[in-house]
Design a protein around this motif. Structure first.
Motif, short mmCIF file in Angstrom:
data_model
loop_
_atom_site.label_atom_id
_atom_site.label_comp_id
_atom_site.label_asym_id
_atom_site.label_seq_id
_atom_site.Cartn_x
_atom_site.Cartn_y
_atom_site.Cartn_z
N GLY A 1 0.82 -1.21 0.00
CA GLY A 1 0.00 0.00 0.00
C GLY A 1 0.85 1.26 0.00
O GLY A 1 0.56 2.22 -0.72
N ILE A 2 1.92 1.25 0.80
CA ILE A 2 2.83 2.40 0.86
C ILE A 2 3.51 2.61 -0.50
O ILE A 2 3.61 3.73 -1.00
N ALA A 3 3.94 1.49 -1.09
CA ALA A 3 4.59 1.58 -2.41
C ALA A 3 3.59 2.05 -3.47
O ALA A 3 3.95 2.83 -4.37
N TYR A 4 2.33 1.63 -3.36
CA TYR A 4 1.28 1.99 -4.32
C TYR A 4 1.02 3.50 -4.31
O TYR A 4 0.62 4.08 -5.31
N GLU A 5 1.30 4.13 -3.19
CA GLU A 5 1.11 5.58 -3.07
C GLU A 5 2.34 6.36 -3.52
O GLU A 5 2.43 7.58 -3.32
N GLY A 6 3.34 5.64 -4.10
CA GLY A 6 4.53 6.31 -4.64
C GLY A 6 5.67 6.44 -3.67
O GLY A 6 6.65 7.15 -3.93
N LEU A 7 5.58 5.76 -2.54
CA LEU A 7 6.63 5.83 -1.52
C LEU A 7 7.41 4.51 -1.50
O LEU A 7 7.51 3.83 -0.48
N ALA A 8 7.98 4.17 -2.66
CA ALA A 8 8.65 2.88 -2.82
C ALA A 8 9.86 2.74 -1.90
O ALA A 8 10.10 1.68 -1.32
N GLU A 9 10.64 3.83 -1.75
CA GLU A 9 11.85 3.76 -0.90
C GLU A 9 11.47 3.50 0.55
O GLU A 9 12.10 2.68 1.24
N ALA A 10 10.45 4.23 1.03
CA ALA A 10 10.00 4.05 2.41
C ALA A 10 9.47 2.63 2.62
O ALA A 10 9.71 2.00 3.66
N ALA A 11 8.77 2.13 1.59
CA ALA A 11 8.22 0.78 1.67
C ALA A 11 9.32 -0.26 1.74
O ALA A 11 9.27 -1.21 2.52
#
Length: 574
Positions: free
Chosen positions: A539-549
């Motif tokens: 879900g985090i990656a889906y929102e464009g936060l791939a590095e954080a994910a």
């Protein structure tokens, strides 16, 4: 003074005059408890070989019955009151009957024990055991003497309602000697409740009161002993039974054979079955069915076939149950051809297949995804006058939904009521789950409302299916509404349900709400699973936060929360 009426002039049931005659009136309503003035006129009623004096006076001279045994004199008012009591209990007017009984006794009349026993039985059948006990107390206080049948009816009522302690209290206070039926009723209830030790104590009391056990008594105790202490101890009871001159019957031997089979000693059970004629007892179809079921459960098909042939040769006709055992075994083994052959042979032995004969076949066809054959045999079943039960339909609906044919499943569900087969909770749950999985939650909610209208309460499976389906369709707020309905059922929710909501929130790009929902999940004492964390990371990656994910994923892997293989799959998706 004793009055004897010559029997030559008596009719089977009618009045014979003595000195003077009173005009008889058919009694149709409750009698007046007030006594009329004394009259010297007496009328004699002959009924069922008993002579009753019927007088307007409370004090009557004693009469003898036709069979010379003395009977309690029944006054005219008592006769009328008891007639009314019989009528009320016969019509099922229990409360009115109870009021009339109280009124009778208050007015000094002695009630007849037969309608009072029927009243006790009526109250016991409706679960009103306290009221039934009150009837007995009124009966005892009136001066009437209840017989053993009256006490047995009350004891049986208590036993059927699970009030064994009250049944034992009645046994202790009986004003007449208990009979073997009294004790068998209590022993059966104690043994069924796993209270063998207490049952053996009751048996000791029975013997002390010189009431001797019969074959039913011993069979009850042997069955309980098999369950609690094993067949070895039960055999000792069998020896005791024989030593006291009580001959075991086929039911006794069936209980022992069943116990032997449950202990896994099939060869010994077969020997026992074959030795029964030497004890003067022929095995019946139930005996053979017990052994056949054990043979089939252990995969000994050849032995089962041989036993079937032996029982037919010895003149013991197989029953529908016999064939159902064999058909069920063959279907579980995937031998559908042989199962069908056996089904077709049933009429030859005078057996008509029932729904339990066809259900294993339908289940096997469904398991092999041969839906056309399953529906074909459903039609064959109906054409032969065998109507499917709810198990048949549930089997078919489950297979159709798994196969994605939910529209056909809905059509069959809608036809059930017209076929005299009411859907149950599992029926609706099956179709609701099938609809939810193929994105047809609107129709699933319609079925939810329909089942509520029919008085069926949704359970955790119903709501979980809808929550998962709505979440997959992106209808998260509606899914959360059903989630809260689910919480209202006061059941412990599992991680699968929480995960479904979080997946829906993440798909809707509401990861912050998904994280809040994770915190709520933990606060409710539900431990997150590996899937819980991977859903959030995706879900985090889906929102464009791939590095954080990715950073979070590595952290969870290092802590051993997420397996390396699972992490690799998540990375591929990212």
């Amino acid at each position: 003074m004793e009055l004897i009426v010559p029997t030559k002039k008596q009719t089977h049931e009618g009045f014979c005059s003595f000195h003077s005659t009173l005009t008889s009136k058919r009694f149709s309503g409750p009698p007046n408890n007030r006594r009329s003035k004394s009259s010297s006129s007496v009328k004699v009623l002959v009924r069922q070989n008993k002579i009753f004096a019927i007088s307007r006076s409370k004090t009557l001279c004693r009469l003898s019955s036709v069979d010379k045994r003395p009977h309690v004199v029944e006054t005219f008012e008592e006769f009328e009151s008891n007639n009314y009591l019989r009528r009320l209990v016969r019509n099922g007017e229990l409360e009115e009957c109870f009021k009339h009984l109280e009124s009778m006794v208050y007015g000094g009349d002695i009630p007849d024990i037969i309608p009072c026993t029927s009243l006790i039985r009526g109250f016991c059948r409706t679960g009103q055991t306290k009221k039934a006990t009150r009837v007995l107390e009124i009966l005892e206080d009136s001066g009437a003497i209840p017989d053993v049948i009256t006490y047995n009816v009350l004891i049986s009522g208590y036993c059927k309602s699970g009030e064994i302690d009250n049944a034992l209290k009645v046994l202790d206070r009986m004003s007449v000697a208990p009979d073997v039926v009294t004790y068998n009723t209590i022993l059966r209830t104690l043994c069924d409740g796993g209270k063998l030790k207490q049952a053996m104590h009751v048996l000791d009391c029975m013997l002390q009161r010189e009431c001797y056990p019969d074959v039913i008594t011993y069979t009850i105790l042997i069955e309980a002993t098999c369950k609690e202490s094993g067949v070895g101890q039960a055999m000792k009871l069998l020896d005791e039974m024989r030593s006291k001159g009580c001959v075991p019957d086929v039911v006794t031997y069936n209980v022992l054979i069943n116990g032997i089979c449950k202990e896994g000693r099939l060869n010994e059970a077969i020997k026992f079955l074959n030795s029964m004629p030497s004890y003067g007892c022929q095995p019946n179809v139930i005996t053979h069915n017990i052994v056949l079921r054990s043979m089939c459960s252990t995969g000994r098909w050849m032995d089962a076939e041989k036993l079937l042939a032996d029982m037919v040769r010895k003149g013991c006709s197989p029953s529908v149950v016999t064939f159902n055992i064999l058909i069920n075994f063959l279907c579980r083994k995937g031998l559908l051809g042989r199962a069908i052959d056996l089904l077709e042979k049933m009429p030859k032995y005078g057996c008509t297949p029932n729904s339990l004969s066809y259900n294993p076949l339908l289940h096997a066809f469904c398991k092999e995804k041969k839906m056309d054959r399953a529906i074909e045999y459903l039609e064959v079943m109906v054409s032969r006058g065998c109507y499917p039960d709810i198990v048949t339909y549930n089997t078919l609906l489950t297979a159709l939904c798994k196969d994605g044919k939910v529209d056909v499943a809905v059509e069959i569900l809608n036809q059930l009521c017209n076929k005299g087969c009411s859907p149950v909770l599992i029926t609706y749950n099956t179709v609701i789950d099938g609809l939810s999985k193929v994105g047809k939650t609107e129709l699933a909610i319609e079925l939810l409302n329909e089942m509520r209208e029919k008085g069926l309460q949704p359970d955790i499976i119903t709501y979980s299916s809808l929550v998962a389906g709505l979440s997959r369709e992106g209808k998260v707020d509606e899914a959360i509404k059903f989630f809260h309905d689910l919480e209202g059922l006061d059941v412990r929710l599992n991680a699968i349900t929480y995960n479904a909501i979080m997946l829906g929130l993440c798909k809707a790009r509401q990861t912050d709400r998904a994280i809040d929902f994770l915190a709520y999940m933990i606060s409710k004492g539900c431990k997150p699973t590996e899937s819980t964390y991977t859903i959030l990371i995706e879900g985090i990656a889906y929102e464009g936060l791939a590095e954080a994910a990715l950073e979070l994923l590595n952290e969870l892997c290092s802590r051993g929360v997420v397996k390396k293989s699972s992490a690799e799959q998540v990375v591929v998706k990212m």
